[in-house]
Design a protein around this motif. Structure first.
Motif, PDB file in Angstrom:
ATOM      1  N   MET A 190       0.837  -1.210   0.000  1.00  0.00           N
ATOM      2  CA  MET A 190       0.000   0.000   0.000  1.00  0.00           C
ATOM      3  C   MET A 190       0.871   1.259   0.000  1.00  0.00           C
ATOM      4  O   MET A 190       0.577   2.219  -0.703  1.00  0.00           O
ATOM      5  N   ASN A 191       1.939   1.253   0.777  1.00  0.00           N
ATOM      6  CA  ASN A 191       2.837   2.408   0.795  1.00  0.00           C
ATOM      7  C   ASN A 191       3.489   2.617  -0.568  1.00  0.00           C
ATOM      8  O   ASN A 191       3.711   3.749  -0.984  1.00  0.00           O
ATOM      9  N   GLY A 192       3.789   1.535  -1.258  1.00  0.00           N
ATOM     10  CA  GLY A 192       4.348   1.635  -2.599  1.00  0.00           C
ATOM     11  C   GLY A 192       3.396   2.320  -3.562  1.00  0.00           C
ATOM     12  O   GLY A 192       3.807   3.101  -4.419  1.00  0.00           O
ATOM     13  N   ARG A 193       2.102   2.048  -3.415  1.00  0.00           N
ATOM     14  CA  ARG A 193       1.101   2.728  -4.250  1.00  0.00           C
ATOM     15  C   ARG A 193       1.153   4.231  -4.013  1.00  0.00           C
ATOM     16  O   ARG A 193       1.104   5.023  -4.944  1.00  0.00           O
ATOM     17  N   ARG A 194       1.248   4.614  -2.739  1.00  0.00           N
ATOM     18  CA  ARG A 194       1.282   6.035  -2.415  1.00  0.00           C
ATOM     19  C   ARG A 194       2.541   6.675  -2.975  1.00  0.00           C
ATOM     20  O   ARG A 194       2.488   7.758  -3.549  1.00  0.00           O
ATOM     21  N   GLU A 195       3.668   6.002  -2.826  1.00  0.00           N
ATOM     22  CA  GLU A 195       4.919   6.544  -3.336  1.00  0.00           C
ATOM     23  C   GLU A 195       4.857   6.720  -4.846  1.00  0.00           C
ATOM     24  O   GLU A 195       5.339   7.710  -5.387  1.00  0.00           O
ATOM     25  N   ASP A 196       4.248   5.757  -5.552  1.00  0.00           N
ATOM     26  CA  ASP A 196       4.098   5.878  -6.999  1.00  0.00           C
ATOM     27  C   ASP A 196       3.236   7.087  -7.345  1.00  0.00           C
ATOM     28  O   ASP A 196       3.540   7.841  -8.263  1.00  0.00           O
ATOM     29  N   ALA A 197       2.139   7.273  -6.607  1.00  0.00           N
ATOM     30  CA  ALA A 197       1.241   8.389  -6.882  1.00  0.00           C
ATOM     31  C   ALA A 197       1.917   9.719  -6.583  1.00  0.00           C
ATOM     32  O   ALA A 197       1.775  10.677  -7.336  1.00  0.00           O
ATOM     33  N   SER A 237       4.852  13.046 -12.137  1.00  0.00           N
ATOM     34  CA  SER A 237       5.194  14.397 -12.575  1.00  0.00           C
ATOM     35  C   SER A 237       3.921  15.221 -12.729  1.00  0.00           C
ATOM     36  O   SER A 237       2.807  14.684 -12.807  1.00  0.00           O
ATOM     37  N   ASP A 238       4.096  16.530 -12.797  1.00  0.00           N
ATOM     38  CA  ASP A 238       2.952  17.413 -13.030  1.00  0.00           C
ATOM     39  C   ASP A 238       2.263  17.051 -14.339  1.00  0.00           C
ATOM     40  O   ASP A 238       1.035  17.064 -14.429  1.00  0.00           O
ATOM     41  N   LEU A 239       3.066  16.716 -15.353  1.00  0.00           N
ATOM     42  CA  LEU A 239       2.498  16.355 -16.651  1.00  0.00           C
ATOM     43  C   LEU A 239       1.625  15.105 -16.523  1.00  0.00           C
ATOM     44  O   LEU A 239       0.510  15.077 -17.051  1.00  0.00           O
ATOM     45  N   GLU A 240       2.099  14.087 -15.808  1.00  0.00           N
ATOM     46  CA  GLU A 240       1.309  12.865 -15.634  1.00  0.00           C
ATOM     47  C   GLU A 240      -0.012  13.153 -14.930  1.00  0.00           C
ATOM     48  O   GLU A 240      -1.063  12.638 -15.327  1.00  0.00           O
ATOM     49  N   VAL A 241       0.031  13.982 -13.908  1.00  0.00           N
ATOM     50  CA  VAL A 241      -1.181  14.330 -13.170  1.00  0.00           C
ATOM     51  C   VAL A 241      -2.164  15.063 -14.085  1.00  0.00           C
ATOM     52  O   VAL A 241      -3.361  14.762 -14.103  1.00  0.00           O
ATOM     53  N   LEU A 242      -1.655  16.008 -14.871  1.00  0.00           N
ATOM     54  CA  LEU A 242      -2.517  16.765 -15.781  1.00  0.00           C
ATOM     55  C   LEU A 242      -3.087  15.876 -16.887  1.00  0.00           C
ATOM     56  O   LEU A 242      -4.257  16.023 -17.265  1.00  0.00           O
ATOM     57  N   VAL A 243      -2.279  14.955 -17.412  1.00  0.00           N
ATOM     58  CA  VAL A 243      -2.764  14.040 -18.451  1.00  0.00           C
ATOM     59  C   VAL A 243      -3.882  13.161 -17.887  1.00  0.00           C
ATOM     60  O   VAL A 243      -4.929  12.999 -18.520  1.00  0.00           O
ATOM     61  N   GLN A 273      -1.596  24.244 -21.495  1.00  0.00           N
ATOM     62  CA  GLN A 273      -0.781  25.320 -20.943  1.00  0.00           C
ATOM     63  C   GLN A 273       0.533  24.769 -20.395  1.00  0.00           C
ATOM     64  O   GLN A 273       1.595  25.339 -20.626  1.00  0.00           O
ATOM     65  N   HIS A 274       0.457  23.669 -19.701  1.00  0.00           N
ATOM     66  CA  HIS A 274       1.668  23.048 -19.145  1.00  0.00           C
ATOM     67  C   HIS A 274       2.620  22.625 -20.265  1.00  0.00           C
ATOM     68  O   HIS A 274       3.828  22.861 -20.180  1.00  0.00           O
ATOM     69  N   VAL A 275       2.063  22.013 -21.311  1.00  0.00           N
ATOM     70  CA  VAL A 275       2.892  21.574 -22.428  1.00  0.00           C
ATOM     71  C   VAL A 275       3.532  22.777 -23.123  1.00  0.00           C
ATOM     72  O   VAL A 275       4.726  22.758 -23.449  1.00  0.00           O
ATOM     73  N   LYS A 276       2.782  23.842 -23.327  1.00  0.00           N
ATOM     74  CA  LYS A 276       3.325  25.056 -23.955  1.00  0.00           C
ATOM     75  C   LYS A 276       4.473  25.614 -23.117  1.00  0.00           C
ATOM     76  O   LYS A 276       5.523  25.986 -23.656  1.00  0.00           O
ATOM     77  N   GLU A 277       4.276  25.692 -21.815  1.00  0.00           N
ATOM     78  CA  GLU A 277       5.331  26.221 -20.933  1.00  0.00           C
ATOM     79  C   GLU A 277       6.564  25.313 -20.955  1.00  0.00           C
ATOM     80  O   GLU A 277       7.691  25.803 -20.958  1.00  0.00           O
ATOM     81  N   ALA A 278       6.343  24.015 -21.000  1.00  0.00           N
ATOM     82  CA  ALA A 278       7.454  23.079 -21.008  1.00  0.00           C
ATOM     83  C   ALA A 278       8.242  23.165 -22.310  1.00  0.00           C
ATOM     84  O   ALA A 278       9.435  22.909 -22.332  1.00  0.00           O
TER      85      ALA A 278
END
Length: 149
Positions: A80-87, A91-97, A139-144
């Motif tokens: 369970m802790n591994g799941r949290r660490e993965d989450a 990256s910000d991009l992964e969260v936004l996607v 917006q994130h992709v443009k900034e990146a």
């Protein structure tokens, strides 16, 4: 012929093998059943523990966590802790996607619901949420990429 549900990552042979190993370390199913009864008042039969271990019953996380306490090892908690660490490590991009895919994925159902029922309330909710998530991603992709259009 009934189909078994597709196992999730939490219904794997490895998980059940760990459960069996923990049962063995605890001594025997009867001892585990007695310890669980003492710990929380829950009666659990030897056969129930065996069925959980061999996949005939749905995996019982409450029992697994109590078994960890009995044995003094914590492989299920580590999972369970591994799941949290993965989450947390996304990256910000992964969260936004993920947000964009989720929100945009709700729009087609809202459109079809509106067409079938004449009630476009869901679309009025889901459409702007999908657009907002897509705009945040773009917006994130443009900034990146240095502001390129």
């Amino acid at each position: 012929m009934s189909r078994q549900p597709t196992p999730t990552m939490y219904e794997t042979a490895a998980l059940r093998s760990t459960f069996r190993s923990m049962l063995k370390k605890a001594g025997c199913s009867a001892a585990v059943g007695m310890a669980i009864k003492e710990k929380c008042g829950r009666d659990i039969a030897d056969s129930t523990l065996s069925k959980i271990a061999n996949g005939q019953m749905r995996f019982d996380w409450d029992v697994a966590f109590m078994l960890e306490d009995i044995v003094g090892e914590y492989p299920f908690t580590a999972l369970m802790n591994g799941r949290r660490e993965d989450a947390v490590s996304k990256s910000d991009l992964e969260v936004l996607v993920e947000a964009a895919v989720k929100e945009l994925g709700e729009v087609p159902a809202a459109v079809i619901h509106g067409l079938r029922t004449g009630d476009f309330e869901k679309l009025l909710k889901e459409g702007p949420e999908g657009l907002a998530a897509l705009e945040a991603l773009l917006q994130h992709v443009k900034e990146a990429e240095g502001g390129r259009s």
